[in-house]
Design an enzyme around this catalytic site. Sequence first.
Site, mmCIF file in Angstrom:
data_model
loop_
_atom_site.group_PDB
_atom_site.id
_atom_site.type_symbol
_atom_site.label_atom_id
_atom_site.label_comp_id
_atom_site.label_asym_id
_atom_site.label_seq_id
_atom_site.Cartn_x
_atom_site.Cartn_y
_atom_site.Cartn_z
ATOM 1 N N ARG A 125 8.258 -70.304 48.217
ATOM 2 C CA ARG A 125 9.197 -69.875 49.240
ATOM 3 C C ARG A 125 9.596 -71.049 50.145
ATOM 4 N NH1 ARG A 125 12.331 -65.964 48.805
ATOM 5 N NH2 ARG A 125 13.397 -65.602 50.745
ATOM 6 N N ASP A 138 1.036 -60.143 56.357
ATOM 7 C CA ASP A 138 0.180 -60.892 55.433
ATOM 8 C C ASP A 138 -1.274 -60.435 55.484
ATOM 9 O OD1 ASP A 138 2.362 -62.328 54.658
ATOM 10 O OD2 ASP A 138 1.902 -64.100 55.841
ATOM 11 N N ARG A 175 -2.471 -70.032 45.291
ATOM 12 C CA ARG A 175 -1.291 -70.587 45.970
ATOM 13 C C ARG A 175 -1.559 -70.805 47.448
ATOM 14 N NH1 ARG A 175 4.172 -67.614 44.421
ATOM 15 N NH2 ARG A 175 4.662 -68.925 46.168
ATOM 16 N N PRO A 234 16.010 -61.640 51.480
ATOM 17 C CA PRO A 234 17.311 -62.315 51.597
ATOM 18 C C PRO A 234 17.210 -63.590 52.445
ATOM 19 C CG PRO A 234 17.224 -60.385 53.027
ATOM 20 C CD PRO A 234 15.961 -60.373 52.214
ATOM 21 N N ILE A 235 18.233 -64.453 52.330
ATOM 22 C CA ILE A 235 18.253 -65.673 53.155
ATOM 23 C C ILE A 235 19.533 -65.740 53.987
ATOM 24 C CG2 ILE A 235 16.682 -67.110 51.771
ATOM 25 C CD1 ILE A 235 19.315 -68.327 50.548
ATOM 26 N N ASP A 236 20.137 -64.568 54.206
ATOM 27 C CA ASP A 236 21.396 -64.540 54.952
ATOM 28 C C ASP A 236 21.274 -65.136 56.357
ATOM 29 O OD1 ASP A 236 19.755 -62.143 55.167
ATOM 30 O OD2 ASP A 236 21.259 -61.420 56.573
ATOM 31 N N LYS A 262 -1.202 -72.714 55.732
ATOM 32 C CA LYS A 262 -0.236 -72.999 54.661
ATOM 33 C C LYS A 262 1.200 -72.897 55.161
ATOM 34 C CE LYS A 262 0.878 -69.554 51.845
ATOM 35 N NZ LYS A 262 2.234 -69.077 51.608
ATOM 36 N N ASN A 263 1.506 -71.813 55.862
ATOM 37 C CA ASN A 263 2.911 -71.592 56.209
ATOM 38 C C ASN A 263 3.405 -72.523 57.315
ATOM 39 O OD1 ASN A 263 3.105 -69.742 54.191
ATOM 40 N ND2 ASN A 263 2.849 -67.938 55.503
HETATM 41 N N1 EPU Z 1 15.000 -61.483 56.416
HETATM 42 C C1 EPU Z 1 16.331 -61.205 56.282
HETATM 43 N N2 EPU Z 1 17.181 -62.256 56.136
HETATM 44 C C2 EPU Z 1 16.763 -63.552 56.130
HETATM 45 C C3 EPU Z 1 15.400 -63.821 56.264
HETATM 46 C C4 EPU Z 1 14.529 -62.761 56.402
HETATM 47 O O1 EPU Z 1 16.757 -60.041 56.293
HETATM 48 O O2 EPU Z 1 17.609 -64.456 56.012
HETATM 49 C C5 EPU Z 1 14.034 -60.351 56.599
HETATM 50 C C6 EPU Z 1 13.008 -60.247 55.481
HETATM 51 O O3 EPU Z 1 13.501 -59.495 54.388
HETATM 52 C C7 EPU Z 1 11.842 -59.604 56.176
HETATM 53 C C8 EPU Z 1 11.923 -60.153 57.603
HETATM 54 O O4 EPU Z 1 13.249 -60.639 57.746
HETATM 55 O O5 EPU Z 1 12.020 -58.206 56.238
HETATM 56 C C9 EPU Z 1 10.953 -61.273 57.893
HETATM 57 O O6 EPU Z 1 11.025 -62.261 56.876
HETATM 58 P P1 EPU Z 1 10.718 -63.790 57.160
HETATM 59 O O7 EPU Z 1 11.963 -64.574 56.979
HETATM 60 O O8 EPU Z 1 10.013 -63.891 58.479
HETATM 61 O O9 EPU Z 1 9.733 -64.127 55.997
HETATM 62 P P2 EPU Z 1 9.710 -65.427 55.097
HETATM 63 O O10 EPU Z 1 10.129 -66.626 55.868
HETATM 64 O O11 EPU Z 1 10.351 -65.150 53.785
HETATM 65 C C10 EPU Z 1 7.278 -66.035 55.817
HETATM 66 C C11 EPU Z 1 5.996 -66.341 55.123
HETATM 67 C C12 EPU Z 1 5.446 -65.065 54.489
HETATM 68 C C13 EPU Z 1 5.237 -64.027 55.574
HETATM 69 C C14 EPU Z 1 6.536 -63.803 56.355
HETATM 70 C C15 EPU Z 1 6.373 -62.880 57.553
HETATM 71 C C16 EPU Z 1 6.293 -68.616 54.431
HETATM 72 C C17 EPU Z 1 6.497 -69.578 53.343
HETATM 73 N N3 EPU Z 1 6.236 -67.340 54.099
HETATM 74 O O12 EPU Z 1 8.154 -65.541 54.813
HETATM 75 O O13 EPU Z 1 4.196 -65.424 53.952
HETATM 76 O O14 EPU Z 1 4.864 -62.799 54.988
HETATM 77 O O15 EPU Z 1 7.030 -65.076 56.845
HETATM 78 O O16 EPU Z 1 5.420 -63.378 58.437
HETATM 79 O O17 EPU Z 1 6.151 -68.999 55.581
HETATM 80 C C18 EPU Z 1 2.378 -65.308 52.493
HETATM 81 O O18 EPU Z 1 1.941 -66.338 53.018
HETATM 82 O O19 EPU Z 1 1.693 -64.589 51.701
HETATM 83 C C19 EPU Z 1 3.729 -64.860 52.804
HETATM 84 C C20 EPU Z 1 4.375 -63.980 52.049
#
Ligand code: EPU
Length: 432
Positions: free
Chosen positions: A93, A305, A397, A123-125, A22-23
Amino acid sequence: MERYIVKGGIPLVGSVEISGAKNAALGIIAAAILTEDAVTIDNLPDVNDIHVLLNAIEDLGVVVKRINAHSVIINASTISKLRTDYDPIKKIRGSYYLLGALLGRFHKAEVYLPGGCNIGSRPIDQHIKGFKALGANVGIEGGFITACAESLQGGHIYFDVASVGATINLMLAAVLAEGRTIIENAAKEPHIVDVANFLNSMGANIKGAGTDVIRINGVERLHKTEYTVIPDQIEAGTFMFAAAATQGDITVKNVIPKHLEAASSKLTEIGCRVKEFDDSVRVYCQGKLRSTKIKTLPYPGFPTDMQPQIAVTLALSSGISIVTETLFENRFKYVDELIRMGANMKVEGNSVIIEGVQRLSGGIISSPDLRAGAALVIAALAADGISVVEDVKYIQRGYERFDEKLKSLGAQIERVSSDRDLQKARFLLNAV
Ligand code: EPU
């Protein structure tokens, strides 16, 4: 509202075919709109998040031809708007990948702030920092993230955290930018490599995906391709832990065993037997499993996950286990549900301390999010008696035909959508 009704206590036995990741697929679908050519994508998982993203790009004017449940042809030559305001996209997401893709191709994008499972503040910073390094102006207004640029220039980005989403988003924005982009402290998950391979198959020039440093040389245009998404290592791991928790014997097929090493090594450590083949892994467990300590980490560490799934397994293992979550602060919402089923566990800070019990007993439990929901189904399958798992929409999902796949392994599970069906299923399961 759909629910699962489960009669537990039956070891799961047999083999199960794993769907596409999925991801990875979410990133690949967004990447497909970077070209005007038609792109064919195979092995898409047939799950709700993928349908929502496909509908959202159709809403932008993209033509999506659904060949079958797992294959599509995407033609993005007809994009007519750069604002993603298709309402259901708020819930997923992966919507943020449309920001990188639209910005990369059109230098302008407006996308709803991303949703997704409520597992922390998310966050998305880092995404924003990356887009800015390419020369974009980025803002948040009225629930939308907006990004625009006169032109995009390659940049040098050092991520503060290794983020899956930010790494993929930056690749999407940078492949058509002028010059060279370097991403340091990049995430290394298999889906990063898969999205990079997909982009390279369209003519992009990305090197180093799967390592800490990704180098992208911008190209003028991307072209058509045909691509097969990698298998979903989290779905595979979920079935591997289902084998462990139910004392079963499951072969997960259509997998890349290397992607499953974190799960395989923990399962071996707690007393399961794990046998790897070229594209399948067999997990078989008999007798009491042992406790362990585990900490979630970015790949190749143990995935967040799969944290709830291993916790359920450890709830039934002997001794005291400690599971520490280092990525998301709100990923223990399943603990109270397990306690109601008889588990002995408590959350302390970002860890859950688990004292294994002999048995769990069935109950009415509710899925708090995608992975925790799947873990609670595993708990119900391992527990004595009948359980009702509510809010399975979260599970749907990200898991394709979860109940049907479990049934093929001998599980007594029914998906019901009305109280009447629930009573009927309860009666039938009681009679089994
Ligand atoms: N983070 C920040 N700032 C950012 C982005 C992330 O501080 O701008 C932090 C997050 O808060 C977290 C860490 O960095 O502590 C890692 O987050 P990441 O960005 O890697 O996660 P994500 O992109 O939001 C994806 C998967 C998640 C999975 C995580 C970690 C997708 C759509 N989602 O999320 O999948 O847990 O990577 O591997 O790809 C799931 O499939 O159930 C799921 C939650």
